[in-house]
Design a protein around this motif. Structure first.
Motif, PDB file in Angstrom:
ATOM      1  N   MET A  70      44.548   8.785  33.612  1.00 57.65           N
ATOM      2  CA  MET A  70      43.481   8.376  34.506  1.00 57.65           C
ATOM      3  C   MET A  70      43.454   9.310  35.721  1.00 57.65           C
ATOM      4  SD  MET A  70      43.146   4.796  36.516  1.00 57.65           S
ATOM      5  CE  MET A  70      41.530   4.124  36.600  1.00 57.65           C
ATOM      6  N   ALA A  71      42.279   9.740  36.080  1.00 56.94           N
ATOM      7  CA  ALA A  71      42.117  10.654  37.214  1.00 56.94           C
ATOM      8  C   ALA A  71      42.337   9.920  38.528  1.00 56.94           C
ATOM      9  CB  ALA A  71      40.724  11.267  37.188  1.00 56.94           C
ATOM     10  N   ALA A  72      42.770  10.656  39.533  1.00 56.39           N
ATOM     11  CA  ALA A  72      42.979  10.092  40.863  1.00 56.39           C
ATOM     12  C   ALA A  72      41.653   9.960  41.614  1.00 56.39           C
ATOM     13  CB  ALA A  72      43.937  10.976  41.650  1.00 56.39           C
ATOM     14  N   SER A  73      40.579  10.454  41.032  1.00 56.21           N
ATOM     15  CA  SER A  73      39.274  10.478  41.678  1.00 56.21           C
ATOM     16  C   SER A  73      38.223   9.885  40.752  1.00 56.21           C
ATOM     17  CB  SER A  73      38.908  11.932  42.002  1.00 56.21           C
ATOM     18  OG  SER A  73      37.573  12.034  42.418  1.00 56.21           O
ATOM     19  N   ILE A  74      37.187   9.311  41.345  1.00 55.97           N
ATOM     20  CA  ILE A  74      36.069   8.850  40.519  1.00 55.97           C
ATOM     21  C   ILE A  74      35.201  10.033  40.097  1.00 55.97           C
ATOM     22  CG2 ILE A  74      36.032   6.562  41.544  1.00 55.97           C
ATOM     23  CD1 ILE A  74      33.536   7.476  43.121  1.00 55.97           C
ATOM     24  N   TYR A  96      40.714  21.209  40.326  1.00 59.91           N
ATOM     25  CA  TYR A  96      41.995  21.836  40.010  1.00 59.91           C
ATOM     26  C   TYR A  96      42.421  21.539  38.582  1.00 59.91           C
ATOM     27  CZ  TYR A  96      42.353  22.770  44.961  1.00 59.91           C
ATOM     28  OH  TYR A  96      42.114  23.232  46.219  1.00 59.91           O
ATOM     29  N   ASN A  97      42.359  20.283  38.187  1.00 59.79           N
ATOM     30  CA  ASN A  97      42.718  19.870  36.836  1.00 59.79           C
ATOM     31  C   ASN A  97      42.181  18.462  36.598  1.00 59.79           C
ATOM     32  OD1 ASN A  97      44.691  17.931  37.849  1.00 59.79           O
ATOM     33  ND2 ASN A  97      46.037  19.685  38.229  1.00 59.79           N
ATOM     34  N   GLN A  98      42.341  17.964  35.384  1.00 60.98           N
ATOM     35  CA  GLN A  98      41.790  16.659  35.040  1.00 60.98           C
ATOM     36  C   GLN A  98      42.460  15.530  35.827  1.00 60.98           C
ATOM     37  OE1 GLN A  98      39.074  16.511  33.025  1.00 60.98           O
ATOM     38  NE2 GLN A  98      38.915  14.403  33.677  1.00 60.98           N
ATOM     39  N   LYS A  99      43.727  15.672  36.144  1.00 58.53           N
ATOM     40  CA  LYS A  99      44.432  14.616  36.866  1.00 58.53           C
ATOM     41  C   LYS A  99      43.917  14.460  38.299  1.00 58.53           C
ATOM     42  CE  LYS A  99      48.950  12.940  38.199  1.00 58.53           C
ATOM     43  NZ  LYS A  99      50.373  13.200  38.278  1.00 58.53           N
ATOM     44  N   SER A 100      43.765  15.559  39.009  1.00 61.05           N
ATOM     45  CA  SER A 100      43.298  15.459  40.399  1.00 61.05           C
ATOM     46  C   SER A 100      41.784  15.440  40.497  1.00 61.05           C
ATOM     47  CB  SER A 100      43.857  16.609  41.237  1.00 61.05           C
ATOM     48  OG  SER A 100      43.373  17.849  40.779  1.00 61.05           O
ATOM     49  N   ALA A 101      41.099  15.906  39.464  1.00 59.07           N
ATOM     50  CA  ALA A 101      39.635  15.923  39.411  1.00 59.07           C
ATOM     51  C   ALA A 101      39.055  16.715  40.586  1.00 59.07           C
ATOM     52  CB  ALA A 101      39.082  14.514  39.345  1.00 59.07           C
ATOM     53  N   TRP A 102      37.853  16.368  41.043  1.00 62.46           N
ATOM     54  CA  TRP A 102      37.218  17.070  42.153  1.00 62.46           C
ATOM     55  C   TRP A 102      37.859  16.644  43.469  1.00 62.46           C
ATOM     56  CZ3 TRP A 102      34.121  21.126  41.830  1.00 62.46           C
ATOM     57  CH2 TRP A 102      33.420  21.346  40.656  1.00 62.46           C
ATOM     58  N   ASP A 155      35.585  12.718  38.168  1.00 55.91           N
ATOM     59  CA  ASP A 155      36.480  13.336  37.191  1.00 55.91           C
ATOM     60  C   ASP A 155      35.773  14.161  36.115  1.00 55.91           C
ATOM     61  OD1 ASP A 155      35.349  11.219  35.851  1.00 55.91           O
ATOM     62  OD2 ASP A 155      37.249  10.336  35.206  1.00 55.91           O
ATOM     63  N   ASP A 156      34.456  14.307  36.223  1.00 53.90           N
ATOM     64  CA  ASP A 156      33.709  15.114  35.251  1.00 53.90           C
ATOM     65  C   ASP A 156      33.570  16.530  35.809  1.00 53.90           C
ATOM     66  OD1 ASP A 156      31.912  16.346  33.526  1.00 53.90           O
ATOM     67  OD2 ASP A 156      30.573  14.613  33.418  1.00 53.90           O
ATOM     68  N   LYS A 157      34.269  17.467  35.200  1.00 56.13           N
ATOM     69  CA  LYS A 157      34.290  18.850  35.703  1.00 56.13           C
ATOM     70  C   LYS A 157      32.899  19.484  35.723  1.00 56.13           C
ATOM     71  CE  LYS A 157      36.629  23.250  35.129  1.00 56.13           C
ATOM     72  NZ  LYS A 157      37.640  24.014  34.415  1.00 56.13           N
ATOM     73  N   SER A 158      32.020  19.036  34.844  1.00 57.96           N
ATOM     74  CA  SER A 158      30.689  19.647  34.752  1.00 57.96           C
ATOM     75  C   SER A 158      29.733  19.157  35.846  1.00 57.96           C
ATOM     76  CB  SER A 158      30.079  19.383  33.377  1.00 57.96           C
ATOM     77  OG  SER A 158      29.830  17.997  33.203  1.00 57.96           O
ATOM     78  N   ILE A 159      30.133  18.135  36.603  1.00 59.46           N
ATOM     79  CA  ILE A 159      29.268  17.592  37.656  1.00 59.46           C
ATOM     80  C   ILE A 159      29.982  17.683  38.995  1.00 59.46           C
ATOM     81  CG2 ILE A 159      27.995  15.586  38.484  1.00 59.46           C
ATOM     82  CD1 ILE A 159      27.964  14.575  35.577  1.00 59.46           C
TER      83      ILE A 159
END
Length: 69
Positions: free
Chosen positions: A1-5, A50-56, A7-11
């Motif tokens: 689960m990402a630490a951020s809401i 940075y990565n999927q875990k930290s998200a945007w 979490d979609d790298k494309s947006i």
């Protein structure tokens, strides 16, 4: 689960996304930004994925240096 809401790298989030996510608390972030600008001059902000875990993550920068929070 990402630490951020955000979490979609494309947006990449924007101010509207942030205001919606923060709701009434968005006013506090705006006040913090106003205070920092008043005390330290204009800085910049940039969204980084940075990565999927930290998200945007929203970074505050002053003269190309990361601002500590």
């Amino acid at each position: 689960m990402a630490a951020s809401i955000f979490d979609d790298k494309s947006i990449q989030p924007d101010d509207d996304n942030l205001d919606t996510a923060l709701g009434k608390s968005a006013a506090f972030l705006k006040e913090i930004k106003r205070h920092l600008t008043e005390k330290h001059g204009n800085g910049t902000q940039e969204w980084k994925f940075y990565n999927q875990k930290s998200a945007w993550t929203l970074k505050g920068l002053r003269k190309k240096l990361t601002c500590a929070s």
